[in-house]
Design an enzyme around this catalytic site. Structure first.
Site, PDB file in Angstrom:
ATOM      1  N   GLY A   1       1.989   2.109  10.839  1.00 19.66           N
ATOM      2  CA  GLY A   1       2.977   3.182  10.785  1.00 19.66           C
ATOM      3  C   GLY A   1       3.666   3.474  12.107  1.00 19.66           C
ATOM      4  O   GLY A   1       4.359   4.487  12.240  1.00 19.66           O
TER       5      GLY A   1
ATOM      6  N   LYS B   1       0.080   4.223  -0.352  1.00 24.44           N
ATOM      7  CA  LYS B   1      -0.599   5.427   0.176  1.00 24.44           C
ATOM      8  C   LYS B   1      -0.343   6.613  -0.765  1.00 24.44           C
ATOM      9  O   LYS B   1      -0.247   6.406  -1.966  1.00 24.44           O
ATOM     10  CB  LYS B   1      -0.147   5.699   1.616  1.00 24.44           C
ATOM     11  CG  LYS B   1      -0.277   4.443   2.483  1.00 24.44           C
ATOM     12  CD  LYS B   1      -0.131   4.680   3.946  1.00 24.44           C
ATOM     13  CE  LYS B   1      -0.258   3.349   4.687  1.00 24.44           C
ATOM     14  NZ  LYS B   1      -0.267   3.485   6.130  1.00 24.44           N
TER      15      LYS B   1
ATOM     16  N   SER C   1       2.852  -2.257  10.283  1.00 24.45           N
ATOM     17  CA  SER C   1       4.281  -2.303  10.610  1.00 24.45           C
ATOM     18  C   SER C   1       4.955  -3.620  10.216  1.00 24.45           C
ATOM     19  O   SER C   1       5.865  -4.093  10.907  1.00 24.45           O
ATOM     20  CB  SER C   1       4.510  -2.007  12.104  1.00 24.45           C
ATOM     21  OG  SER C   1       4.121  -0.679  12.394  1.00 24.45           O
TER      22      SER C   1
ATOM     23  N   GLU D   1      -7.015   4.821   7.607  1.00 23.89           N
ATOM     24  CA  GLU D   1      -6.809   6.254   7.324  1.00 23.89           C
ATOM     25  C   GLU D   1      -8.030   6.850   6.642  1.00 23.89           C
ATOM     26  O   GLU D   1      -8.366   8.011   6.853  1.00 23.89           O
ATOM     27  CB  GLU D   1      -5.542   6.434   6.472  1.00 23.89           C
ATOM     28  CG  GLU D   1      -4.288   6.239   7.328  1.00 23.89           C
ATOM     29  CD  GLU D   1      -3.118   5.626   6.613  1.00 23.89           C
ATOM     30  OE1 GLU D   1      -3.088   5.610   5.366  1.00 23.89           O
ATOM     31  OE2 GLU D   1      -2.211   5.119   7.307  1.00 23.89           O
TER      32      GLU D   1
ATOM     33  N   HIS E   1      -9.659   1.335   4.600  1.00 23.90           N
ATOM     34  CA  HIS E   1      -8.389   1.475   5.308  1.00 23.90           C
ATOM     35  C   HIS E   1      -8.594   2.423   6.486  1.00 23.90           C
ATOM     36  O   HIS E   1      -9.369   3.377   6.399  1.00 23.90           O
ATOM     37  CB  HIS E   1      -7.310   2.008   4.361  1.00 23.90           C
ATOM     38  CG  HIS E   1      -5.959   1.979   4.976  1.00 23.90           C
ATOM     39  ND1 HIS E   1      -5.521   2.954   5.843  1.00 23.90           N
ATOM     40  CD2 HIS E   1      -4.955   1.066   4.898  1.00 23.90           C
ATOM     41  CE1 HIS E   1      -4.312   2.646   6.259  1.00 23.90           C
ATOM     42  NE2 HIS E   1      -3.939   1.512   5.705  1.00 23.90           N
TER      43      HIS E   1
ATOM     44  N   GLU F   1      -5.926  -5.067  10.397  1.00 21.65           N
ATOM     45  CA  GLU F   1      -4.926  -4.036  10.635  1.00 21.65           C
ATOM     46  C   GLU F   1      -5.303  -3.221  11.861  1.00 21.65           C
ATOM     47  O   GLU F   1      -6.035  -2.225  11.736  1.00 21.65           O
ATOM     48  CB  GLU F   1      -4.867  -3.078   9.443  1.00 21.65           C
ATOM     49  CG  GLU F   1      -4.778  -3.782   8.108  1.00 21.65           C
ATOM     50  CD  GLU F   1      -4.191  -2.869   7.049  1.00 21.65           C
ATOM     51  OE1 GLU F   1      -3.429  -3.376   6.244  1.00 21.65           O
ATOM     52  OE2 GLU F   1      -4.470  -1.665   7.052  1.00 21.65           O
TER      53      GLU F   1
ATOM     54  N   ASN G   1       0.872  -1.170   0.000  1.00 17.19           N
ATOM     55  CA  ASN G   1       0.000   0.000   0.000  1.00 17.19           C
ATOM     56  C   ASN G   1       0.910   1.221   0.000  1.00 17.19           C
ATOM     57  O   ASN G   1       1.498   1.560   1.027  1.00 17.19           O
ATOM     58  CB  ASN G   1      -0.902  -0.015   1.253  1.00 17.19           C
ATOM     59  CG  ASN G   1      -1.759   1.241   1.352  1.00 17.19           C
ATOM     60  OD1 ASN G   1      -1.847   2.021   0.401  1.00 17.19           O
ATOM     61  ND2 ASN G   1      -2.389   1.433   2.501  1.00 17.19           N
TER      62      ASN G   1
HETATM   63  P1  PGA Z   1       2.536   0.253   7.654  1.00 24.71           P
HETATM   64  O1  PGA Z   1       1.128   0.501   6.955  1.00 24.71           O
HETATM   65  O2  PGA Z   1       3.095  -1.023   7.104  1.00 24.71           O
HETATM   66  O3  PGA Z   1       3.354   1.457   7.285  1.00 24.71           O
HETATM   67  O4  PGA Z   1       2.278   0.151   9.115  1.00 24.71           O
HETATM   68  C1  PGA Z   1       0.245  -0.563   6.754  1.00 24.71           C
HETATM   69  C2  PGA Z   1      -1.051  -0.055   6.211  1.00 24.71           C
HETATM   70  O5  PGA Z   1      -1.414   1.095   6.444  1.00 24.71           O
HETATM   71  O6  PGA Z   1      -1.758  -0.780   5.518  1.00 24.71           O
END
Ligand code: PGA
Length: 247
Positions: free
Chosen positions: A170, A10, A206, A99, A97, A164, A8
């Site tokens: 993150g 983003k 992560s 976010e 997601h 998740e 992803n």
């Molecule tokens: P990350 O993001 O691996 O940077 O924690 C995962 C995600 O948002 O799907």
């Protein structure tokens, strides 16, 4: 079933960096046979999907969008429909997601419409679900996940479910592998109860080249969704290699 390794990106990347990323990834993976072992998917910013489709045409990589609209078409300035994603070569789309739930206020009812739109367009939605840190402290994880999963009851067609926890995204912090396995197992049970079908449940939050192997080797986890560590071809390539070796 082959395991999923999903990037992803983003809101990251530009034409030049994406071209460079794919050419370095292609060199790194070389002729290593990953196609039969893994399903590798890159979910990129929508404006770069057509270019990414061309760049990956000879590679065992599928592409996906990061969201789609809940309507098929019309007066929704700035939005992208599921059919448009399919039209430029996507096979997948991320939906819900954390976010988007947080910054765009997406709730269960709109997410259900998006899942239906995606399936209708022939895409496989990757429904992201997960609890917040407070919900985890309150031991409400399973209740939250059940609510988020309930939207799949009325839907038909393929779906991938990505667990998740939003406190792991993150942050560099991941839940214990054992906890992830238990939760993924519960998600599969709930999905089976709702739809009478077997679920495909992956983990995101992560994931990096150091911890990917534990998730990939687990029989309860069907793959990984990688954010930050998918942005550099070296780390993403390493995650793909490790995953292919262990699959
Ligand atoms: P990350 O993001 O691996 O940077 O924690 C995962 C995600 O948002 O799907």
């Amino acid at each position: 079933m082959s395991k999923y390794v999903i990037a992803n990106w983003k809101m990251n990347g530009a034409s030049a960096s994406i071209t460079d990323h794919i050419s370095r990834l292609a060199k790194r993976l070389g002729s290593k046979a990953i196609a039969n072992k893994l399903s590798v998917i890159i979910c990129a910013p929508h404006v770069y999907l057509s270019a990414l489709k061309t760049l990956t045409k000879d590679l065992p990589i599928s592409i996906g969008g990061q969201d789609c609209h809940s309507h098929a078409k019309g007066a929704f300035t700035g939005e992208t429909s599921a059919e448009m994603l399919a039209d430029v070569g996507c096979r997948y789309v991320l939906i819900g997601h954390s976010e988007r739930r947080k910054y765009n206020g997406e709730d269960e009812s709109v997410l259900q419409e998006k899942v239906i739109m995606a399936q209708h367009a022939g895409l496989t939605p990757i429904l992201c679900i997960g609890e917040s840190a407070i919900e985890r402290e309150q031991k409400a994880t399973l209740e939250v996940l059940r609510r988020q999963l309930s939207i799949l009851k009325e839907t038909q067609g393929n779906v991938l479910i990505s667990y998740e926890p939003d406190w792991a995204i993150g942050t560099g912090i991941t839940p214990d592998l054992e906890d992830v396995q238990i939760v993924c197992h519960s998600i599969a049970d709930e999905y089976q109860r709702l739809t009478d079908k077997n679920a495909c449940v992956i983990y995101g939050g992560s994931v990096n080249a150091e911890n990917a192997s534990g998730f990939i080797q687990s029989k309860d986890i069907d793959g990984i969704l990688v954010g930050g560590a998918s942005l550099a071809p070296e780390s993403f390539g390493q995650i793909i290699e490790i995953s292919a070796q262990l699959s």
